[in-house]
Write an enzyme that holds these catalytic residues in place. Structure first.
Site, short mmCIF file in Angstrom:
data_model
loop_
_atom_site.label_atom_id
_atom_site.label_comp_id
_atom_site.label_asym_id
_atom_site.label_seq_id
_atom_site.Cartn_x
_atom_site.Cartn_y
_atom_site.Cartn_z
N HIS A 130 0.81 -1.68 0.25
CA HIS A 130 -0.12 -0.36 0.43
C HIS A 130 1.02 1.23 -0.08
CE1 HIS A 130 -3.86 2.60 1.03
NE2 HIS A 130 -2.58 3.32 1.76
N GLU A 131 1.77 0.81 0.53
CA GLU A 131 2.78 2.69 0.86
C GLU A 131 3.45 2.53 -0.23
OE1 GLU A 131 1.84 4.41 3.66
OE2 GLU A 131 0.79 2.86 4.52
N GLU B 91 -6.17 7.71 -1.17
CA GLU B 91 -6.37 6.56 -0.42
C GLU B 91 -7.70 5.75 -0.68
OE1 GLU B 91 -4.32 5.84 1.75
OE2 GLU B 91 -3.36 7.81 1.94
N1 B3K Z 1 -1.78 8.22 4.63
C1 B3K Z 1 -1.68 7.74 5.19
C2 B3K Z 1 -2.69 8.36 6.77
C3 B3K Z 1 -1.70 8.88 7.82
C4 B3K Z 1 -3.09 9.44 8.64
C5 B3K Z 1 -2.66 10.59 8.88
N2 B3K Z 1 -3.87 10.77 10.32
C6 B3K Z 1 -1.30 5.72 5.43
C7 B3K Z 1 -1.71 5.48 4.47
O1 B3K Z 1 -3.07 5.14 4.43
O2 B3K Z 1 -0.93 4.75 3.62
ZN ZN Z 2 -2.68 5.49 2.35
#
Ligand code: B3K
Ligand code: ZN
Length: 875
Positions: free
Chosen positions: A300-301, A323
């Site tokens: 995912h990342e 997301e």
């Molecule tokens: N983008 C981050 C989540 C950030 C949350 C901030 N409170 C992880 C992710 O969705 O991949």
């Molecule tokens: Zn994410």
């Protein structure tokens, strides 16, 4: 996470305005000290258009040391709530701001903070403003250069985004490293890490032949738990090239695992920071579920590098742009490298359980919210999971080829920019030449649509008519609802299991039909027998389905449906119907009774030799009590629990000797990490639960033996879970042994904390309080808090909802502490207290009293304020 005492301001999506100023470059100089970190931020700022507006910079919890414009001290500024306002500025200038912060005191884990012995950052959504005064909004894209200095012996590694361009020693035992990120980025993707680590190194060669250095940083001594994450990363990189044609763009990709982290992980450009839960694993410490979580989150990342970083969000209301799309991508990855039906089943479980509950609760919001007080409150199941379902519906409507054409157009148009959800839909629409005008409503409408289907078969005309109506009940945020574009995937079967062609107006149809209106009738021709109808195959839209299936039809689909998901879904409907009927019986003081059709269907599932073990395990896993509660207007917590238990026992008895035989056939083999081996473990452990349901005393020695003889955490924990759920005599000694062995290791001990949190026994709060005194437990560590207190509130329904209100009071007491320590964690944990719509009047009153206690707290964080305020507006 401003305190509520500072004015609470809601922001509205439609108020978006382009920024008055742009920042082309930012040079950061960060001198790290535990209690005093000194930051110099030098930005090249440019006025955006002709105007005389001041420059309004965001800042929180900062000590301002100096401001200069073009190298001269600058006095024309004032401190305003949440930041600084600078006036009378030239059209272009160099702004220098010096600030000081205290990372050691930052328990909110937002901005720059200490995680154990290391420094790390978390800037999404609005954490960068806790490092320096800045235009902390995602549409400001800037080239960063970051110089970090710190004590060399304590912090030998100094990391930031991009490429390392310089390093050297300084006076006083300090050293520095300079980083340069060639890609302009928003501030939320900034990252810094400093510490002493073990490093696992590898390389990945991209399909265009570039070598990328991969570096995985873990706490000293943890290298033996890093290998799986590295393999997952390489798999994800390859998959994204093959399926989406997307290649990595920097020469280095770093991942750091830290123990103190508010969520799963963070996709900072070139320097991901991870909750160690989603990195560290070996067979002795991690379960198959943990391994799956690591593979998924690492992917995912990584996928965010394109869907999130290269193309980011114009404003936070567009969060689902990155997301929802990235979750869709990680779901597809998991399905391509593992079992597609098993992944689909688990994603749908999340939708029908917690997401449907969110959509029906006080925090209901569209996947693209319209109004937000605290952005951190909107990293929700709706934005992520329903957002992914919306992307999946596009994929279902367009097919893979046109969907990928849409992706290519989206990337070509918006690479290097901050985009909107509308930009994405417009690219999909154009590339596929499909009208998505009504489809767009999925972005603006909240709540779960109800799709009601009624059929009538006309033997004389050989026609099947399906009357389809859609209706979305009002939600707290939106009273009026419009009809949506719902892709309805269906299949018709003849009595012999043959698939009947779908013919409408003489034309054979694709199996996905478009539902666009509130009421629609579909007439299928040339149907020469009353068919069995498989509806909403693969959960083709995130809706609740109402169709009056007979038990015989469901039993037929469990046996004959061609699609594994449809078979599982038919089994779920059969179980749900039985639960609803029996809860009503319990409420009328009648006995619980399950039909022979249901029992026989499940018995034949167990005996079916052709079923994949992983899929069979899913078929035999009963829905959780939270998901079952979603079936009722008013959920009777105790009756649901009693019926579910009786159901498990009745099924166990119906399995007869097959249960013991299958369990024996699947006996433990030497541990191996593979989907096939995990599948066998999963099925065997589901059966262990049924064995205990049939005869707890008889299963005790079996369970204890499995716990003591297993060579891996999956089997050990499965045994402990069964011991816990059925309160077997072996529970106490096994838990004590577990604590002795793993008491020092927070990540592993979380399993023990979860067992205590979910113990189905009256005095559980005493045990939970005792566990809070364990030396490895800390209220400052979100993983520990969620494992113990979160599991109690979310997964121990009978005890949490105890009629004396003790569960509610306990959670509230903890939230009062967390409000000070870590408002984001507090806000995530409050969910079971705000979703009280389906409870009885007595429990509602108890909860309202606790919410009122919280609402009256001096210094209530806005995170909690926003949710409590909405919760109290519910009837
Ligand atoms: N983008 C981050 C989540 C950030 C949350 C901030 N409170 C992880 C992710 O969705 O991949
Ligand atoms: Zn994410």
């Amino acid at each position: 996470m401003a305190q509520h005492s500072e004015a609470v301001t809601a922001k509205y999506r439609l108020d978006y305005q382009a920024p008055h100023y742009l920042i082309d470059t930012l040079d950061l100089d960060i001198q790290l000290g535990e209690e005093q970190t000194h930051i110099t931020a030098i930005s090249r700022v440019r006025r955006n258009g002709e105007h005389n507006e001041p420059l309004r910079l965001d800042g929180e919890a900062l000590i301002l040391r100096a401001i200069a414009v073009d190298g001269r001290p600058f006095a024309d500024y004032r401190e305003v709530s949440g930041g600084l306002e600078l006036s009378n500025l030239p059209a272009e200038f160099v702004l220098t701001i010096e600030t000081e912060i205290n990372p050691a005191a930052n328990t909110a884990l937002e901005g720059l903070y200490k995680s154990g012995d290391a420094f790390c950052t978390q800037c999404e959504a609005e954490g960068f403003r806790r490092i320096t005064y800045y235009l902390d909004r995602p549409d400001i894209l800037t080239r960063y250069s970051t110089r970090i200095s710190a004590d060399k012996s304590k912090y030998p590694y100094l990391l930031s985004n991009g490429n390392k361009v310089a390093s050297g020693d300084l006076d006083g035992g300090r050293h520095f490293v300079q980083w340069q990120d060639p890609f302009p980025k928003p501030s939320y993707l900034f990252a810094l890490v400093a510490g002493d680590f073990d490093v696992l190194r590898d390389t990945f060669t991209t399909r265009s032949g570039r070598a990328v250095a991969l570096e995985l940083f873990v706490d000293k001594g943890n290298l033996d738990r890093a290998g799986f994450a590295m393999e997952s990363l390489k798999k994800a990189m390859k998959w994204d090239e093959e399926r989406f044609g997307l290649e990595y763009d920097l020469d280095i990709y770093m991942i750091v695992a830290v123990d103190f982290f508010n969520m799963g992980a963070m996709e900072n450009k070139g320097l991901n920071i991870f909750n160690s839960k989603f990195v560290l694993a070996n067979p002795a410490t991690a379960t198959d579920l943990d391994y799956h979580g690591i593979e998924r989150v690492i992917a995912h990342e990584y996928f965010h590098n394109w869907t999130g970083n290269r193309i980011t969000c114009r404003d936070w209301f567009q969060l689902s742009l990155k997301e929802g799309l990235t979750v869709f991508r990680d779901q597809e990855f998991s399905s391509d490298v593992g079992s597609r039906p098993v992944n689909r089943i688990n994603n749908v479980r999340t939708m029908r359980g917690p997401q449907f509950a969110e959509d029906a609760g006080p925090m209901a919001h569209p996947i693209r919210p319209d109004v937000v007080i605290e952005m951190n409150n909107f990293y929700t199941l709706t934005v992520y999971e329903k957002g992914a379902e919306v992307i999946r519906m596009l994929h279902t409507l367009l097919g893979e080829e046109k969907f990928q054409a849409g992706m290519r157009l989206y990337v070509a148009r918006h690479d290097g920019t901050a985009a909107t959800c509308e930009d994405f839909v417009a690219a999909m629409e154009e590339a596929s030449a499909t009208d998505l005008s009504r489809f767009r409503r999925w972005y603006s409408q909240s709540g779960t649509p109800e799709l009601t289907v009624r059929s009538d078969y006309d033997a004389a005309r050989q026609e099947l008519r399906l009357h389809v109506t859609q209706h979305t009940p009002p939600t707290l945020d939106q009273a009026e609802k419009l009809p949506l574009h719902i892709p309805l995937d269906i299949e018709l079967y003849g009595a012999d299991g043959r698939v009947l062609p779908l013919i409408i107006d003489g034309q054979t149809q694709h199996q996905v039909l478009d539902i666009l209106e509130n009421e629609q009738t579909l007439v299928f021709e040339q149907i020469n027998e009353p068919p069995v109808i498989s509806l909403l195959r693969d959960f083709s839209a995130p809706v609740r389905l109402d169709y009056p299936y007979s038990e015989a039809e469901l039993a037929f689909l469990i046996r004959h449906a061609r699609n594994d998901f449809a078979r599982w879904d038919a089994a779920q409907i059969l179980l749900n119907q039985a639960v609803v009927t029996n809860v009503a019986r319990v409420q009328r003081n009648e006995g619980i009774h399950f039909s022979p059709t249901l029992l026989a269907s499940f018995a034949s599932v167990l005996d079916d030799e052709r079923l994949e073990p992983a899929f069979k395990a899913e078929l035999l896993t009963l829905p959780g009590e939270g998901t079952l509660a979603e079936l009722f207007e008013q959920a009777d917590i105790d009756a649901i629990h009693a019926v579910r238990q009786a159901l498990q026992q009745a099924l166990a008895e119906a399995f007869g000797p097959s249960l013991t035989n299958w369990h024996a056939r699947l006996k433990a083999e030497r541990f191996e990490i593979s989907h096939a081996a995990a599948a066998r473990r999963a099925l065997r452990n589901v059966l262990l639960g049924y064995l205990a349901a049939r005869d707890g005393v008889g299963a005790d020695s079996l369970v204890a033996a499995q716990a003591r003889e297993s060579d891996n955490m999956t089997d050990l924990l499965a045994a402990l879970q069964v011991a816990n759920a059925f309160l077997l005599p072996c529970r106490e000694p096994l838990l004590a042994e577990f604590e002795r062995k793993w008491g020092h290791d927070g990540l592993v001990l979380d399993n023990w904390l979860r067992l205590i949190g979910t113990k189905p026994a009256d005095k559980v709060l005493d045990e939970i309080k005792a566990a809070m005194a364990h030396p490895t437990f800390s209220i400052r560590n979100p993983n520990r808090v969620r494992a113990l207190i979160g599991s109690f509130a979310a997964s121990n329904p009978v005890q949490f909802h105890a009629k004396d209100g003790s569960g509610y009071r306990f959670l509230t007491d903890q939230l009062i502490v967390l409000n000070e320590v870590n408002p984001q964690t507090a806000s995530r944990m409050i969910t079971p207290l705000i979703q009280f719509k389906r409870l009885d009047a007595g429990r509602k009153a108890l909860i309202r009293a606790e919410l009122a206690r919280l609402a009256a707290l001096p210094g209530l964080a806005v995170d909690l304020f926003e949710k409590i305020d909405k919760a109290l507006q519910q009837s």
